[in-house]
Design a protein around this motif. Structure first.
Motif, PDB file in Angstrom:
ATOM      1  N   HIS A 139      37.550  46.465  43.686  1.00  0.00           N
ATOM      2  CA  HIS A 139      37.801  45.087  43.266  1.00  0.00           C
ATOM      3  C   HIS A 139      37.692  44.110  44.418  1.00  0.00           C
ATOM      4  O   HIS A 139      37.856  44.492  45.573  1.00  0.00           O
ATOM      5  N   SER A 141      39.012  39.904  44.535  1.00  0.00           N
ATOM      6  CA  SER A 141      39.414  38.669  43.855  1.00  0.00           C
ATOM      7  C   SER A 141      40.311  37.840  44.741  1.00  0.00           C
ATOM      8  O   SER A 141      41.056  38.382  45.562  1.00  0.00           O
ATOM      9  N   ARG A 152      43.990  34.403  38.497  1.00  0.00           N
ATOM     10  CA  ARG A 152      42.829  34.935  39.215  1.00  0.00           C
ATOM     11  C   ARG A 152      41.788  33.831  39.344  1.00  0.00           C
ATOM     12  O   ARG A 152      41.403  33.212  38.354  1.00  0.00           O
ATOM     13  N   ARG A 155      36.195  36.801  40.931  1.00  0.00           N
ATOM     14  CA  ARG A 155      36.067  38.267  40.856  1.00  0.00           C
ATOM     15  C   ARG A 155      34.722  38.618  41.453  1.00  0.00           C
ATOM     16  O   ARG A 155      33.958  37.722  41.829  1.00  0.00           O
ATOM     17  N   ASP A 207      32.381  33.230  42.403  1.00  0.00           N
ATOM     18  CA  ASP A 207      32.562  34.678  42.334  1.00  0.00           C
ATOM     19  C   ASP A 207      31.944  35.330  43.565  1.00  0.00           C
ATOM     20  O   ASP A 207      31.069  34.764  44.216  1.00  0.00           O
ATOM     21  N   GLN A 338      40.970  42.442  33.771  1.00  0.00           N
ATOM     22  CA  GLN A 338      39.624  42.232  34.305  1.00  0.00           C
ATOM     23  C   GLN A 338      38.727  41.406  33.402  1.00  0.00           C
ATOM     24  O   GLN A 338      37.694  40.938  33.846  1.00  0.00           O
TER      25      GLN A 338
END
Ligand code: KG4
Ligand code: ZN
Length: 339
Positions: A139, A141, A152, A155, A207, A338
Motif C-alpha cells: 500500500h 496512501s 484517505r 492511494r 494518486d 480500499q
C-alpha cells in the motif's frame, strides 16, 4: 489491570502482542516468513497461510508462558481483519474469533493500515489531528486524521513502493525483501546519474504510481550484462541506477506529501509501513519537517514492518471508544478500506 491481546497475520509476519491498560506494550512476538518466501521473490499466499497456522498457536503459547497473568486478565482481543491476503487473514481472524467466543471476550477487527498509521504513537499521546503517510509492500496512501475521522487523501494506482523495491531487487538478482538491500547498496551509488520521469495523472489526481518507474528500470537492465562484475557483484553503474531508482521513489513520495501538506497544513506527521525504514526517505522527510516546523514521528525500529504491537495499540484505542465486533460474524476483508 486489563490487557489487550493483538493478533497479526495479514501478510508474511505472524504476530502476537500484549498491551496494558495504559497503552504500553508488554510483549511483541513476531515470527517472520522471509526465508520461506525468498525463493519466490514475493509472498505466496497459500504458503503464508500454512505458516501462520503453524506459528500462531506457538507464539500464543509463548506469550502465555511468559505472561500467564496477562492472558488471564484480558479486556479484549484485537485482530487484523484487512486489507491483506485472504488465506493469511483468515487464520488470525478465526483464531481470534474462537478465543474471544470461548472466553466471552470483546473482539475488535482492525484495519491493518490504520494500525500502521497510529504505530508511531505507541506508548505516546496520540495527537488529535495529523497527516499520515503509510508506505508498505502492498500500500501507499496519505491520510488526514482529525477528531471527525480518518480520511484517505490518495492511494497507489498500481504497484506499492515496497513491492517495486522487491521487484527491482529481483532484476538485479538481489535477495527478497529488496527494500533493505537496495537501501544499503544505494548508499554507495550516485542518485543523480539516471533520471526518471515523475508520474502525472491524466485526471489531475495526486494518486501515487510506481509501475512506470519499475518498467523504466526494467528497460535499462534487460539484456545487458554490464550491471554485474564477473564474480556476480554489482558494478558502479548498477549501484548508481539503484540509488537513482530509490531517489525517484523518494521524490514522488515527497512531492505528494508536500502537495497534501499545502492543502491540509497539520503540525504533526506520522510516517509508517515497511518503506518508512528507508534511510533516504527518512532523511528527506526530516529535512522537510525541520524547514516547515512539522513534528514528524516514525515508529520505533521493531514496529516498522508488520507486527501485532501496532494491532494491539489500535485495538486499545478502539476499545476505549467502546467499539466491538461480533465474534460469530467478524470476517477477513482483503480490500478493507480500499474501494
Ligand atoms: O509494512 P510491511 O512489513 O508489509 C506490508 O504491509 O506490506 O512492508 C514490507 C515492505 C517490503 O516490500 C520491503 O521491501 C519494504 O517494506 N522495506 C523497505 C525497507 N525495509 C522494508 N523498503 C525500502 N527501504 C527499506 N529500508
Ligand atoms: Zn503492513
Amino acid at each position: 489491570m486489563g490487557f489487550i491481546l493483538g493478533i497479526e497475520s495479514s501478510c508474511d509476519e505472524t504476530g502476537i502482542a500484549l498491551m496494558d491498560k495504559k497503552g504500553n506494550l508488554l510483549c511483541n512476538l513476531i515470527s517472520s516468513q522471509v526465508e520461506l518466501h525468498r525463493p519466490f521473490h514475493g509472498v505466496v499466499p497459500e504458503l503464508a497461510a500454512r505458516a501462520h497456522l503453524q506459528n500462531l498457536p506457538l507464539l500464543f503459547e509463548k506469550a502465555r508462558s511468559i505472561y500467564p497473568q496477562a492472558l488471564q486478565d484480558l479486556d479484549a482481543i484485537a485482530v487484523t481483519r484487512g486489507p491483506g491476503l485472504i488465506p493469511a487473514l483468515l487464520v488470525g481472524v478465526h483464531f481470534a474469533r474462537a478465543y474471544a467466543w470461548a472466553k466471552r471476550l470483546p473482539l475488535i477487527g482492525i484495519n491493518h493500515l490504520e494500525a500502521h498509521l497510529f504505530s508511531p504513537f505507541i506508548g505516546k499521546k496520540v495527537p488529535a489531528s495529523f497527516l499520515g503517510l503509510v508506505v508498505s509492500g502492498s500500500h501507499a496512501s496519505c491520510y488526514e486524521v482529525t477528531p471527525q475521522g480518518i480520511f484517505r487523501l490518495n492511494r497507489t494506482r498500481d504497484d506499492a513502493p515496497g513491492e517495486v523495491f522487491d521487484k527491482v531487487a529481483k532484476m538485479f538478482k538481489l535477495p527478497y525483501p529488496g527494500g533493505p538491500v537496495i537501501d544499503k547498496l544505494a548508499q554507495q551509488g550516485n542518485p543523480s546519474r539516471y533520471t526518471f520521469k515523475r508520474p502525472k495523472m491524466r485526471d489531475g489526481s495526486w494518486d501515487f504510481s510506481f509501475s512506470g518507474l519499475k518498467s523504466a528500470v526494467y528497460r535499462q537492465v534487460e539484456g545487458d550484462t554490464s550491471w554485474w562484475h564477473q564474480d556476480g557483484s554489482l558494478t558502479q553503474k548498477a549501484l548508481d541506477l539503484l540509488a537513482s531508482f530509490q531517489e525517484a521513489v523518494v521524490v514522488q513520495l515527497m512531492h505528494r506529501l508536500k502537495t497534501f501538506y499545502a492543502s491540509h497544513p497539520q503540525r504533526v506527521l506520522s510516517v509508517s509501513g515497511g518503506v518508512a525504514a528507508n534511510t533516504a526517505l527518512q532523511k528527506a522527510i526530516h529535512q522537510w519537517a525541520e524547514q516547515t516546523k512539522v513534528e514528524v514521528f516514525f515508529p520505533p525500529k521493531d514496529l516498522i514492518t508488520d507486527n501485532a504491537g501496532m494491532v494491539a495499540f489500535r485495538g486499545w484505542m478502539l476499545y476505549q471508544e467502546g467499539y466491538q465486533d461480533d465474534p460469530l460474524t467478524l470476517d477477513g476483508d482483503p480490500q478493507l478500506g480500499q474501494l
